[in-house]
Design an enzyme around this catalytic site. Structure first.
Site, PDB file in Angstrom:
ATOM      1  N   LYS A  11       0.823  -1.211   0.000  1.00 12.92           N
ATOM      2  CA  LYS A  11       0.000   0.000   0.000  1.00 12.92           C
ATOM      3  C   LYS A  11       0.863   1.269   0.000  1.00 12.92           C
ATOM      4  CE  LYS A  11      -3.909  -2.296   2.315  1.00 12.92           C
ATOM      5  NZ  LYS A  11      -4.850  -2.199   3.476  1.00 12.92           N
ATOM      6  N   TYR A  51     -12.669  -1.582  -3.162  1.00 18.44           N
ATOM      7  CA  TYR A  51     -13.114  -1.726  -1.771  1.00 18.44           C
ATOM      8  C   TYR A  51     -14.632  -1.540  -1.633  1.00 18.44           C
ATOM      9  CZ  TYR A  51      -8.336  -1.941   0.077  1.00 18.44           C
ATOM     10  OH  TYR A  51      -7.058  -2.329   0.401  1.00 18.44           O
ATOM     11  N   ASN A 114      -1.952   0.056   7.002  1.00 18.29           N
ATOM     12  CA  ASN A 114      -1.427  -1.236   7.453  1.00 18.29           C
ATOM     13  C   ASN A 114      -0.577  -1.963   6.404  1.00 18.29           C
ATOM     14  OD1 ASN A 114      -3.489  -1.958   5.815  1.00 18.29           O
ATOM     15  ND2 ASN A 114      -4.673  -3.067   7.349  1.00 18.29           N
ATOM     16  N   HIS A 117      -2.099  -5.456   1.530  1.00 21.07           N
ATOM     17  CA  HIS A 117      -3.401  -6.104   1.329  1.00 21.07           C
ATOM     18  C   HIS A 117      -3.192  -7.575   1.026  1.00 21.07           C
ATOM     19  CE1 HIS A 117      -7.450  -6.869  -0.269  1.00 21.07           C
ATOM     20  NE2 HIS A 117      -6.862  -7.533  -1.245  1.00 21.07           N
TER      21      HIS A 117
HETATM   22  N1  UDP Z   1      -9.573  -0.307   7.637  1.00 27.38           N
HETATM   23  C1  UDP Z   1      -9.661   0.855   8.370  1.00 27.38           C
HETATM   24  N2  UDP Z   1     -10.377   0.850   9.551  1.00 27.38           N
HETATM   25  C2  UDP Z   1     -11.017  -0.261  10.025  1.00 27.38           C
HETATM   26  C3  UDP Z   1     -10.923  -1.438   9.254  1.00 27.38           C
HETATM   27  C4  UDP Z   1     -10.213  -1.431   8.071  1.00 27.38           C
HETATM   28  O1  UDP Z   1      -9.114   1.874   7.967  1.00 27.38           O
HETATM   29  O2  UDP Z   1     -11.650  -0.195  11.088  1.00 27.38           O
HETATM   30  C5  UDP Z   1      -8.825  -0.326   6.369  1.00 27.38           C
HETATM   31  C6  UDP Z   1      -7.493  -1.060   6.462  1.00 27.38           C
HETATM   32  O3  UDP Z   1      -6.572  -0.422   5.579  1.00 27.38           O
HETATM   33  C7  UDP Z   1      -7.856  -2.448   5.956  1.00 27.38           C
HETATM   34  C8  UDP Z   1      -8.868  -2.099   4.852  1.00 27.38           C
HETATM   35  O4  UDP Z   1      -9.610  -1.006   5.383  1.00 27.38           O
HETATM   36  O5  UDP Z   1      -6.750  -3.161   5.471  1.00 27.38           O
HETATM   37  C9  UDP Z   1      -9.808  -3.214   4.478  1.00 27.38           C
HETATM   38  O6  UDP Z   1     -10.442  -3.703   5.664  1.00 27.38           O
HETATM   39  P1  UDP Z   1     -10.626  -5.257   5.910  1.00 27.38           P
HETATM   40  O7  UDP Z   1     -11.544  -5.402   7.070  1.00 27.38           O
HETATM   41  O8  UDP Z   1     -10.996  -5.933   4.629  1.00 27.38           O
HETATM   42  O9  UDP Z   1      -9.173  -5.720   6.389  1.00 27.38           O
HETATM   43  P2  UDP Z   1      -8.055  -6.619   5.662  1.00 27.38           P
HETATM   44  O10 UDP Z   1      -8.773  -7.670   4.858  1.00 27.38           O
HETATM   45  O11 UDP Z   1      -7.230  -5.688   4.814  1.00 27.38           O
HETATM   46  O12 UDP Z   1      -7.243  -7.222   6.790  1.00 27.38           O
HETATM   47 MG    MG Z   2     -10.294  -7.524   3.501  1.00 25.17          MG
END
Ligand code: UDP
Ligand code: MG
Length: 139
Positions: A11, A51, A114, A117
C-alpha cells in the site's frame, strides 16, 4: 474449489517508506512465486470499486484517500494454500494485534495504514487479480 493464487498490494505507506524490497524479500522467502507484478496508482473510482464491499463503513472515505495518495505495488502470488498462508504471513488487520514476525507487525503503522493487502478468499483473489492485470501480464 481451492486455487493456489492470491492477490496483494503493497500500500502507499509501505511504498513511501521504502519498504518494497524488504516486503518482497519476506514474501519470496515464505515460498510465494510472483505471477504478476507492477507499480501502479489507483484512481478514486478504482479504489471505490476495489473496496466496494466496505462502502457503507465509516472508514470508507479515509480508505479511498489513503489508497489513492501514491503508487502501490500490485501482485499476484502463487503457493499451495496461497490465500490462507498469505493472510497468516501479513497478520491481523490492526498491526497492534498482529503476531510477531508478520508483515503488518514489522511494517504497518496503524489499523488504517497497514502496509499490505491480502485477498480473503479464492473468489476475491481471482476478482482482485483480474482488476489489476490482463491475461498477458500473468506468468
Ligand atoms: N480499515 C480501516 N479501519 C477499520 C478497518 C479497516 O481503515 O476499522 C482499512 C485497512 O486499511 C484495511 C482495509 O480497510 O486493510 C480493508 O479492511 P478489511 O476489514 O478488509 O481488512 P483486511 O482484509 O485488509 O485485513
Ligand atoms: Mg479484507
Amino acid at each position: 474449489m481451492a486455487t493456489n493464487r492470491t492477490f496483494t498490494m503493497l500500500k502507499p505507506d509501505a511504498v513511501e517508506k521504502g519498504h518494497i524490497g524488504a516486503i518482497l524479500e519476506k514474501i519470496s522467502a515464505s515460498g510465494f512465486r510472483i505471477v504478476a507484478m507492477k507499480l501502479t496508482r489507483m484512481t478514486k473510482a478504482d479504489a471505490q470499486t476495489f473496496y466496494g464491499i466496505h462502502k457503507e463503513r465509516p472508514f470508507f472515505g479515509e480508505l479511498v484517500e489513503y489508497m489513492t495518495r501514491g503508487p502501490i505495488v500490485a501482485a499476484i502470488l502463487e503457493k499451495d494454500n496461497a490465500v490462507e498462508d498469505f493472510r497468516t504471513l501479513i497478520g491481523a488487520t490492526n498491526p497492534a494485534d498482529a503476531a510477531e514476525g508478520t508483515i503488518r507487525k514489522m511494517f504497518a503503522a496503524s489499523l488504517g495504514e497497514n502496509a499490505v493487502h491480502g485477498s480473503d478468499s479464492d473468489e476475491n483473489a481471482a476478482i482482485e487479480g483480474a482488476f489489476h492485470f490482463s491475461g498477458r501480464e500473468m506468468f
